[in-house]
Design an enzyme around this catalytic site. Structure first.
Site, short mmCIF file in Angstrom:
data_model
loop_
_atom_site.label_atom_id
_atom_site.label_comp_id
_atom_site.label_asym_id
_atom_site.label_seq_id
_atom_site.Cartn_x
_atom_site.Cartn_y
_atom_site.Cartn_z
N ASP A 1 -17.66 36.26 17.68
CA ASP A 1 -16.22 36.39 17.48
C ASP A 1 -15.86 36.71 16.03
O ASP A 1 -15.89 35.84 15.16
CB ASP A 1 -15.59 35.06 17.90
CG ASP A 1 -14.11 35.05 17.65
OD1 ASP A 1 -13.55 33.96 17.44
OD2 ASP A 1 -13.51 36.13 17.62
N ASP B 1 -11.05 42.09 16.32
CA ASP B 1 -11.42 40.78 16.84
C ASP B 1 -12.23 40.88 18.13
O ASP B 1 -11.68 41.07 19.22
CB ASP B 1 -10.15 39.95 17.10
CG ASP B 1 -10.49 38.53 17.52
OD1 ASP B 1 -9.56 37.73 17.72
OD2 ASP B 1 -11.69 38.21 17.62
C1 LIG Z 1 -2.88 29.17 16.55
C2 LIG Z 1 -4.04 29.10 15.58
C3 LIG Z 1 -4.04 30.28 14.61
C4 LIG Z 1 -4.12 31.56 15.45
C5 LIG Z 1 -5.19 30.21 13.61
N1 LIG Z 1 -6.47 30.29 14.32
C6 LIG Z 1 -7.16 31.45 14.23
O1 LIG Z 1 -6.75 32.45 13.67
C7 LIG Z 1 -8.54 31.47 14.87
C8 LIG Z 1 -9.59 31.19 13.80
N2 LIG Z 1 -8.76 32.80 15.46
C9 LIG Z 1 -8.06 33.18 16.58
O2 LIG Z 1 -7.30 32.40 17.12
C10 LIG Z 1 -8.22 34.61 17.11
C11 LIG Z 1 -7.45 35.51 16.19
C12 LIG Z 1 -5.98 35.25 16.27
S1 LIG Z 1 -5.17 36.12 15.05
C13 LIG Z 1 -4.16 34.91 14.34
N3 LIG Z 1 -9.59 35.11 17.18
C14 LIG Z 1 -10.52 34.25 17.74
C15 LIG Z 1 -10.31 33.99 19.22
N4 LIG Z 1 -10.23 35.23 19.98
C16 LIG Z 1 -11.48 33.15 19.66
C17 LIG Z 1 -11.45 32.79 21.10
C18 LIG Z 1 -12.48 33.25 21.92
C19 LIG Z 1 -12.52 32.92 23.27
C20 LIG Z 1 -11.50 32.11 23.79
C21 LIG Z 1 -10.47 31.62 22.96
C22 LIG Z 1 -10.45 31.97 21.60
C23 LIG Z 1 -5.11 28.91 12.84
O3 LIG Z 1 -6.05 28.11 13.00
O4 LIG Z 1 -4.17 28.84 12.05
#
Ligand SMILES: CC[C@H](C)[C@H](NC(=O)[C@H](C)NC(=O)[C@@H](CCSC)NC[C@@H](N)Cc1ccccc1)C(=O)O
Length: 332
Positions: free
Chosen positions: A36, A221
Site C-alpha cells: 500500500d 495509492d
Molecule cells: C481518516 C484517516 C486519514 C485518511 C489519514 N490516514 C491515512 O491517510 C492512511 C495512512 N492512508 C489512507 O487512508 C489511504 C489514503 C487516503 S488519502 C487521505 N491509503 C491507504 C488505504 N488505501 C489502505 C487501506 C487498504 C485496504 C483497506 C483499507 C485501507 C490519517 O490517519 O489522518
C-alpha cells in the site's frame, strides 16, 4: 539486490485489492499482504487478536518465531480514509518478499482490527510503501520495509504493474524494460505529507481529443481500489453516461450496468494515459444487480485526490525514492 513478487487480486470478479505473499520469522510464516503506497505501517493479523476478529485470515504468531523480538513499550494505531482502523504492538523479525530479506523489520502485530478488515478474509495485513514519516508506531516511529531494504537495492526504486482481473507484479530495485513500452514520464513528488503526491497535467472524458489542461494534485495509492477526483471532473464524466446518478444510498456515482461508458484520460506531463471503460464499470452495487458502481468517484469528502488501482492498472508506475523523489508513468 533486487526482488519481484506477484500482486494477486483478492477477488476473481472485481479488483478490490491485490495481495502479495511474504514470509515473516523463523521458521518462515507466510502471509498475503496488501502492498500500500498510501500508508507506511507494516501490520499483520496476529495471535494477539480476539479469535472472533479473525475470519480465515492467516495470522503471524511471534511466539513461534525464534527471531521475533518484542519492541518493548511500542504501540501503533492507524485509521484509513475509508474509516477502517487497526492497532496493536510491535515486534522486529525477519521479513522476506520476492527474494529480498530484511532482518529486524518492524512488524506491527494487530490486537484489534475494524469490521471491514475482519470481513476482508483474503487480506492478512498491509505493507506500507509510503514515506516512513507516516508510520504510526510510538514512541519511536519505524521504517518501512522498502526504506530498510533501500541501501541494499541496485536502485532505490520499486515499480507497480497492476492488472485488470489478473495478477500483476511489484518489482524492487530495478525497472523491467519488458513491462512497459515507449518512455517513462517522470514528475516530481512532494514527500512531506508522506504520500506519493504528484500533479497530473489534466484530463479528458473519452479519448484525449478534448483534453482539459487543469492540474490535479493527487496521491498514487496502490491500496485504494478506485479513483477519487474533484467534483467538476466527475460531473463532466458522468454527464456522458445514460442514467448515471450520484446516489446517496450507494455512496457514490452509479449507473445502469448496460450503459455505454466513455474511457477516461489523465495527463502526466505531456503523456496521456487512458483508463478503459471496462475499469470504470467497476462492479454491480450488490450481487447480480443491474446497477453498477463507478470506478471514478468524488474526492470531496477525502480532501485529497487519489489515483487508486483503477488508474494504476492503466500504466506501469515507477516509485523512485532517489533525492528528490519522483514518480514515473509509462504505457504497457
Ligand atoms: C481518516 C484517516 C486519514 C485518511 C489519514 N490516514 C491515512 O491517510 C492512511 C495512512 N492512508 C489512507 O487512508 C489511504 C489514503 C487516503 S488519502 C487521505 N491509503 C491507504 C488505504 N488505501 C489502505 C487501506 C487498504 C485496504 C483497506 C483499507 C485501507 C490519517 O490517519 O489522518
Amino acid at each position: 539486490a533486487t526482488g519481484s513478487a506477484p500482486a494477486v487480486p483478492i477477488d476473481e470478479r472485481f479488483d478490490i485489492a491485490y495481495v502479495t505473499p511474504v514470509t515473516i520469522g523463523t521458521p518462515p510464516q507466510t502471509l498475503m499482504l496488501d502492498f500500500d503506497t498510501g500508508s507506511s505501517d507494516l501490520w499483520v493479523f496476529s495471535s494477539h487478536m480476539p479469535p472472533f476478529q479473525v475470519r480465515g485470515q492467516e495470522i503471524y504468531t511471534p511466539d513461534e518465531s525464534s527471531t521475533a523480538r518484542l519492541l518493548e513499550g511500542h504501540t501503533w494505531s492507524i485509521m484509513y480514509g475509508d474509516g477502517s482502523a487497526s492497532r496493536g504492538n510491535v515486534y522486529v523479525d525477519t521479513f522476506a518478499v520476492g527474494g529480498l530479506t530484511v532482518l529486524n523489520q518492524a512488524v506491527q502485530t494487530a490486537q484489534q482490527v475494524s469490521a471491514s478488515f475482519t470481513s476482508a478474509t483474503n487480506i492478512d495485513g498491509l505493507v506500507g510503501l509510503g514515506f516512513s514519516t507516516l508510520n504510526t508506531v510510538r514512541p519511536e516511529s519505524q521504517l518501512t520495509f522498502f526504506d530498510n531494504a533501500k541501501a541494499s537495492l541496485d536502485n532505490p526504486v520499486f515499480t507497480a504493474d497492476l492488472k485488470y482481473m489478473a495478477a500483476g507484479t511489484y518489482d524492487f530495485g530495478f525497472i523491467d524494460r519488458a513491462k512497459y513500452t515507449g518512455e517513462i514520464t517522470y514528475v516530481p513528488i512532494d514527500p512531506d505529507p508522506g504520500y506519493w503526491i504528484f500533479t497530473s497535467s489534466g484530463y479528458a472524458v473519452g479519448a484525449s481529443s478534448n483534453f482539459s489542461a487543469t492540474p490535479i494534485i493527487g496521491i498514487a495509492d496502490t491500496g485504494t481500489s478506485l479513483v477519487y477526483l474533484p467534483t467538476a471532473v466527475l460531473t463532466a464524466y458522468y454527464r456522458q453516461v445514460q442514467g448515471a446518478t450520484n446516489s446517496r444510498s450507494y455512496g457514490g456515482y452509479v449507473f445502469p450496468c448496460d450503459s455505454a461508458l466513455p474511457s477516461f484520460t489523465f495527463g502526466v506531463g505531456e503523456e496521456r494515459f487512458t483508463i478503459p471503460a471496462s475499469y470504470i464499470r467497476y462492479a454491480p452495487v450488490t450481487e447480480g444487480s443491474a446497477t453498477c458502481f463507478g470506478g471514478l468517484q468524488s474526492s470531496s469528502e477525502l480532501g485529497i485526490n487519489i489515483w487508486g488501482d483503477v488508474a494504476l492498472k492503466a500504466a506501469f508506475v515507477v516509485f523512485d525514492s532517489r533525492s528528490p523523489p519522483r514518480i514515473g508513468w509509462a504505457k504497457k
